[in-house]
Scaffold this motif. Structure first.
Motif, PDB file in Angstrom:
ATOM      1  N   ARG A   1      30.859  70.531 -17.775  1.00 23.20           N
ATOM      2  CA  ARG A   1      30.166  70.323 -19.060  1.00 23.20           C
ATOM      3  C   ARG A   1      29.683  68.880 -19.137  1.00 23.20           C
ATOM      4  NH1 ARG A   1      32.052  71.408 -24.011  1.00 23.20           N
ATOM      5  NH2 ARG A   1      31.432  69.415 -24.887  1.00 23.20           N
ATOM      6  N   GLN A   2      28.724  68.645 -19.997  1.00 13.79           N
ATOM      7  CA  GLN A   2      28.134  67.304 -20.118  1.00 13.79           C
ATOM      8  C   GLN A   2      27.980  66.939 -21.585  1.00 13.79           C
ATOM      9  OE1 GLN A   2      24.799  66.710 -17.574  1.00 13.79           O
ATOM     10  NE2 GLN A   2      24.383  64.643 -18.314  1.00 13.79           N
ATOM     11  N   GLU A   3      28.403  65.709 -21.937  1.00 12.34           N
ATOM     12  CA  GLU A   3      28.260  65.224 -23.317  1.00 12.34           C
ATOM     13  C   GLU A   3      26.884  64.579 -23.489  1.00 12.34           C
ATOM     14  OE1 GLU A   3      30.768  65.679 -25.441  1.00 12.34           O
ATOM     15  OE2 GLU A   3      32.256  66.282 -23.951  1.00 12.34           O
ATOM     16  N   ALA A   4      26.544  64.315 -24.744  1.00  9.59           N
ATOM     17  CA  ALA A   4      25.232  63.725 -25.045  1.00  9.59           C
ATOM     18  C   ALA A   4      25.059  62.354 -24.391  1.00  9.59           C
ATOM     19  CB  ALA A   4      25.052  63.617 -26.552  1.00  9.59           C
ATOM     20  N   ASP A   5      26.162  61.587 -24.242  1.00  9.95           N
ATOM     21  CA  ASP A   5      26.038  60.243 -23.664  1.00  9.95           C
ATOM     22  C   ASP A   5      26.066  60.261 -22.138  1.00  9.95           C
ATOM     23  OD1 ASP A   5      28.669  60.701 -23.020  1.00  9.95           O
ATOM     24  OD2 ASP A   5      29.451  58.854 -23.896  1.00  9.95           O
ATOM     25  N   GLY A   6      26.018  61.463 -21.555  1.00  5.73           N
ATOM     26  CA  GLY A   6      25.990  61.568 -20.095  1.00  5.73           C
ATOM     27  C   GLY A   6      27.365  61.701 -19.469  1.00  5.73           C
ATOM     28  N   THR A   7      28.416  61.555 -20.253  1.00  8.76           N
ATOM     29  CA  THR A   7      29.776  61.733 -19.726  1.00  8.76           C
ATOM     30  C   THR A   7      29.961  63.195 -19.349  1.00  8.76           C
ATOM     31  OG1 THR A   7      30.577  59.983 -21.177  1.00  8.76           O
ATOM     32  CG2 THR A   7      32.233  61.456 -20.236  1.00  8.76           C
ATOM     33  N   CYS A   8      30.473  63.426 -18.149  1.00  9.51           N
ATOM     34  CA  CYS A   8      30.627  64.796 -17.652  1.00  9.51           C
ATOM     35  C   CYS A   8      32.086  65.128 -17.376  1.00  9.51           C
ATOM     36  CB  CYS A   8      29.861  64.973 -16.345  1.00  9.51           C
ATOM     37  SG  CYS A   8      28.088  64.893 -16.519  1.00  9.51           S
ATOM     38  N   LEU A   9      32.382  66.405 -17.398  1.00 12.39           N
ATOM     39  CA  LEU A   9      33.629  66.890 -16.822  1.00 12.39           C
ATOM     40  C   LEU A   9      33.250  67.416 -15.441  1.00 12.39           C
ATOM     41  CD1 LEU A   9      35.845  69.116 -19.151  1.00 12.39           C
ATOM     42  CD2 LEU A   9      36.364  66.868 -18.185  1.00 12.39           C
ATOM     43  N   ILE A  10      33.879  66.850 -14.425  1.00 13.53           N
ATOM     44  CA  ILE A  10      33.559  67.189 -13.041  1.00 13.53           C
ATOM     45  C   ILE A  10      34.729  67.962 -12.438  1.00 13.53           C
ATOM     46  CG2 ILE A  10      33.226  66.125 -10.754  1.00 13.53           C
ATOM     47  CD1 ILE A  10      30.811  65.976 -12.546  1.00 13.53           C
ATOM     48  N   TYR A  11      34.430  69.102 -11.839  1.00  4.34           N
ATOM     49  CA  TYR A  11      35.484  69.920 -11.235  1.00  4.34           C
ATOM     50  C   TYR A  11      35.947  69.305  -9.904  1.00  4.34           C
ATOM     51  CZ  TYR A  11      38.158  73.945  -9.712  1.00  4.34           C
ATOM     52  OH  TYR A  11      39.181  74.757  -9.299  1.00  4.34           O
ATOM     53  N   ILE A  12      37.245  69.301  -9.689  1.00  6.80           N
ATOM     54  CA  ILE A  12      37.809  68.719  -8.467  1.00  6.80           C
ATOM     55  C   ILE A  12      38.359  69.820  -7.565  1.00  6.80           C
ATOM     56  CG2 ILE A  12      39.560  67.148  -7.511  1.00  6.80           C
ATOM     57  CD1 ILE A  12      37.189  65.801  -9.112  1.00  6.80           C
ATOM     58  N   ASP A  13      37.866  69.838  -6.317  1.00  3.74           N
ATOM     59  CA  ASP A  13      38.272  70.866  -5.368  1.00  3.74           C
ATOM     60  C   ASP A  13      39.544  70.506  -4.618  1.00  3.74           C
ATOM     61  OD1 ASP A  13      35.966  72.627  -5.688  1.00  3.74           O
ATOM     62  OD2 ASP A  13      34.823  71.009  -4.737  1.00  3.74           O
ATOM     63  N   ARG A  14      39.629  69.256  -4.192  1.00  3.40           N
ATOM     64  CA  ARG A  14      40.772  68.849  -3.369  1.00  3.40           C
ATOM     65  C   ARG A  14      41.424  67.605  -3.955  1.00  3.40           C
ATOM     66  NH1 ARG A  14      42.933  71.794  -1.238  1.00  3.40           N
ATOM     67  NH2 ARG A  14      41.733  72.416   0.597  1.00  3.40           N
ATOM     68  N   HIS A  15      42.723  67.662  -4.117  1.00  3.22           N
ATOM     69  CA  HIS A  15      43.479  66.522  -4.644  1.00  3.22           C
ATOM     70  C   HIS A  15      44.532  66.124  -3.611  1.00  3.22           C
ATOM     71  CE1 HIS A  15      45.790  64.686  -8.324  1.00  3.22           C
ATOM     72  NE2 HIS A  15      45.404  63.794  -7.450  1.00  3.22           N
ATOM     73  N   LEU A  16      44.356  64.939  -3.047  1.00  2.00           N
ATOM     74  CA  LEU A  16      45.315  64.421  -2.072  1.00  2.00           C
ATOM     75  C   LEU A  16      46.321  63.545  -2.823  1.00  2.00           C
ATOM     76  CD1 LEU A  16      42.606  63.441   0.545  1.00  2.00           C
ATOM     77  CD2 LEU A  16      44.073  65.462   0.624  1.00  2.00           C
TER      78      LEU A  16
END
Lengths: 469, 212
Positions: free
Chosen positions: A17-32
């Motif tokens: 998802r993306q907010e009006a100010d350009g801040t996004c929620l980015i999905y993470i595939d791999r977490h080390l």
């Protein structure tokens, strides 16, 4: 259809998802996950009564605190031991796709372990509480370091809150000369753009010289993107990427492999894609590099002399050069090849893979460490790298030269374990940071390639690998 | 997280570029499994004359009298004024933890390293980017005037000097709201859990190999 950069494609394919100010929620595939930056995150989850969002995204190992010798004695430093045992307990409680604990054959530096097990794949977002996560960008993945609060955020939500960076293309065309490695390319780029040159950018490395690098060389290059200020570095997908990944444990197999490769082939910047900044270097202009100061940007070709602070126009730079020379115990105008070394370290997430060890062994074979050099540590990046090197007999070459063949881990790159420099000691190191105190309080670090480090161990001072016989 | 709204604080001027997170908090203190207690070891190798290790009684250690944080004029400082590329290097959040634990609430510099900058906001610390000439001016004023203070107001995104000069600064709406309210970002994100799940399901269909 508009032309997109590789970074555009990786970013856009992960926006939840993306907010009006350009801040996004980015999905993470791999977490080390490693032991140093995770305990507070696990504790945060426990305090809030939260679970891991997706435990199959997690690949974990202990690397920063683990000793590189006398494994039969365990971890002797009680504080380090507690941290490693805390990781053991947290993984046991919360789960993971894979965990390679202390002494496991697959244990090692997290940025070596991920790729060698196929846990880093093209098109992924890869994060880790470690700035050298940029390493994984070599697989056309969007990979960068995060802080511990973000580690906890990814654990609990499988996402990161982020804004898109600007895109920079660093293009290196031409053919690298004999003795010039990916490490020298990385240092030459940082010398050109500075340690803040990439701040606010994601860097894509391209051009014929980059395409010619092996996957391990590309990892070395992307690893040091952060030293140029860029959180993420990346290289487009190609046949070499596929060849490297095929058959590795967590890489797709059979029909899924074919489907994956079809998608991965799109992970390149489109012809005509626009970058916010473009930096160009000619491969032929790059000589073996040696850092002389206390920042990776303080780097010169091995043929140069130590710079004179008085000749710097910018007063802030003048001050930092003078301070660096004082810390490093160097005089202006000293030829770099006349600087003697006390210790040599070959290892770290930058240069501890099998090709690095082969390259170093190639220089060392049949020769002996200089008497003036107190210690040479060879620290493989993982248990699998160590085993491979032993199968090839590289360990014997090092041992016969008077070097120490150690167990895998981060070791003297950051000196959290017992491997460190004493005050005033000077080290030729294949690691990534020459900051004050990085390899031990008062220690003096010169960053070089594995070949250059090995040659310095033999000669007792820096030498130009191109003329070293 | 501690909220940040407004601050009238003493300024500590640290005239060095490229201050890295290894200098901010050396590696030996990263062995802690706690989130607090790093303040006494902030800038440990510059601040003390001896070698610091975890568990030492820091009040008994010899201080480096020349180091900025030890100067009498900067005691009680809450605003750290710095040069370019502050916080470069390692991603260790122990760096902002140590800065916050020491008592700083805001930092002003011409540029910060990306990861450090981001980590600050998770800990109620406000890093402010100002043009190099403004930072130069603040350094000159701080040097000239002992007890130099700045007023920082997050709501209006302004810094006010003792002479009444006002400088504005940028911050994203999201970060501003989180700081002003002291919000827990995980709680905020979990309000979108359905969207994350929907995204994940779609991804599983499109790239099943990522979920093996």
């Amino acid at each position: 259809m508009s032309c997109k950069t590789l970074y555009d494609k990786l970013w856009e394919s992960h926006i939840v998802r993306q907010e009006a100010d350009g801040t996004c929620l980015i999905y993470i595939d791999r977490h080390l996950v490693h032991e140093v930056t995770s305990p507070q995150a696990f504790e945060g989850l426990k305090l809030a009564g939260r679970q891991l969002w997706r435990k199959s995204s997690i690949v974990s190992t202990a690397d920063h605190n683990t000793p590189t010798n006398e494994w039969d004695k365990g971890i002797q430093d009680p504080i380090s031991r507690t941290q490693v045992e805390t990781l053991d307990a947290n993984i046991k409680e919360f789960g993971a796709l894979a965990y390679f604990p202390f002494k496991d054959i697959k244990q090692g530096i997290v940025h070596v372990v991920g790729p060698e097990n196929g846990a880093t794949l093209p098109g992924m977002t890869v994060v880790c509480g470690d700035s050298h996560t940029s390493t994984h960008g070599a697989f056309a993945a969007l990979a960068h370091g995060i802080g511990t609060s973000e580690v906890e955020h990814v654990m609990a939500t499988q996402t990161l809150v982020a804004k898109k960076s600007k895109a920079m293309l660093v293009r290196v065309d031409g053919e690298l000369g004999f003795g010039v490695t990916a490490k020298d390319v990385a240092l030459a780029i940082i010398g050109k753009i500075g340690t803040a040159g990439g701040t606010g950018y994601a860097i894509e490395f391209g051009g014929s010289a980059i395409r010619s690098l092996s996957i391990e060389g590309r990892m070395t290059l992307c690893n040091m993107a952060i030293e140029g200020g860029a959180r993420a570095g990346m290289v487009a997908f190609d046949e070499k990427t596929a060849e490297y990944l095929k058959g590795r444990e967590f890489a797709p197999k059979g029909e899924l492999w074919d489907k994956a490769v079809a998608y991965w082939n799109t992970l390149v910047s489109d012809e005509g894609a626009q970058f916010d900044a473009v930096v160009e270097l000619k491969a032929e202009d790059i000589a073996p590099q040696v850092t002389w100061g206390t920042s990776p940007e303080q780097v010169l070709p091995v043929t140069a002399v130590v710079p004179d602070p008085a000749e710097q126009a910018d007063p802030v730079k003048q001050g930092s050069y003078a301070r660096a020379l004082q810390y490093m115990g160097l005089q202006a105008n000293t030829p770099i090849t006349s600087i003697p070394v006390d210790k040599v370290f070959i290892g770290s997430c930058t240069n501890s893979r099998i090709e690095d060890l082969r390259a170093a062994a190639g220089v060392v074979k049949g020769k002996k460490k200089a008497d003036s050099v107190k210690q040479v540590l060879i620290v493989p990046g993982s248990g699998l790298v160590k085993r491979q090197a032993e199968e090839e007999g590289l360990d014997k070459i090092f041992i016969e030269a008077g070097f120490e063949w150690r167990e895998p881990g981060c070791s003297m790159c950051l000196a959290m374990n017992a491997d460190r420099l004493e005050p005033g000691e000077r080290c030729a190191s294949t690691s990534n940071r020459n900051f004050e105190g990085r390899q031990g309080q008062g220690g003096r670090t010169h960053l070089v390639s594995p070949e250059m480090a090995a040659a310095a161990a033999i000669a007792g001072h820096f030498v130009d690998i191109r003329t070293f016989a | 997280m501690k909220a940040f709204t407004q601050l009238d604080g003493l300024v500590c001027a640290m005239d060095r570029a490229n201050v890295d997170t290894d200098a901010i908090i050396p590696k030996q203190f990263l062995k802690s499994i706690k989130r607090s207690g790093f303040g006494p070891n902030l800038f440990d190798e510059w601040r003390y004359l001896d070698h610091g290790e975890p568990g030492m009684d820091n009040s008994q250690r010899p201080l480096n009298p020349d180091f900025e944080l030890n100067l009498p004029r900067y005691q009680g400082a809450q605003i750290l004024l710095a040069r370019d590329n502050f916080g470069c290097g390692s991603s260790r959040e122990h760096a902002p933890w140590a800065i916050e634990d020491f008592g700083f609430r805001a930092l002003i510099a011409p540029s910060f390293a990306d990861i450090f900058f981001n980590n600050c906001f998770k800990n109620g610390l406000l890093p402010i980017v100002q043009p190099a000439d403004v930072v130069d001016q603040l350094f000159r004023e701080a040097a000239a005037c002992e007890g130099y203070r700045l007023n920082i107001d997050l709501a209006s995104q302004t810094i006010t000097t003792p002479s009444g000069q006002v400088f504005s600064f940028e911050i994203t709406e999201h970060r501003k709201a989180c700081l002003l309210n002291g919000w827990d970002e995980i709680g905020l994100t979990l309000r979108h859990a359905d969207e994350i799940r929907a995204f994940e399901e779609k991804r599983k269909l499109e790239q099943p190999w990522l979920f093996a």
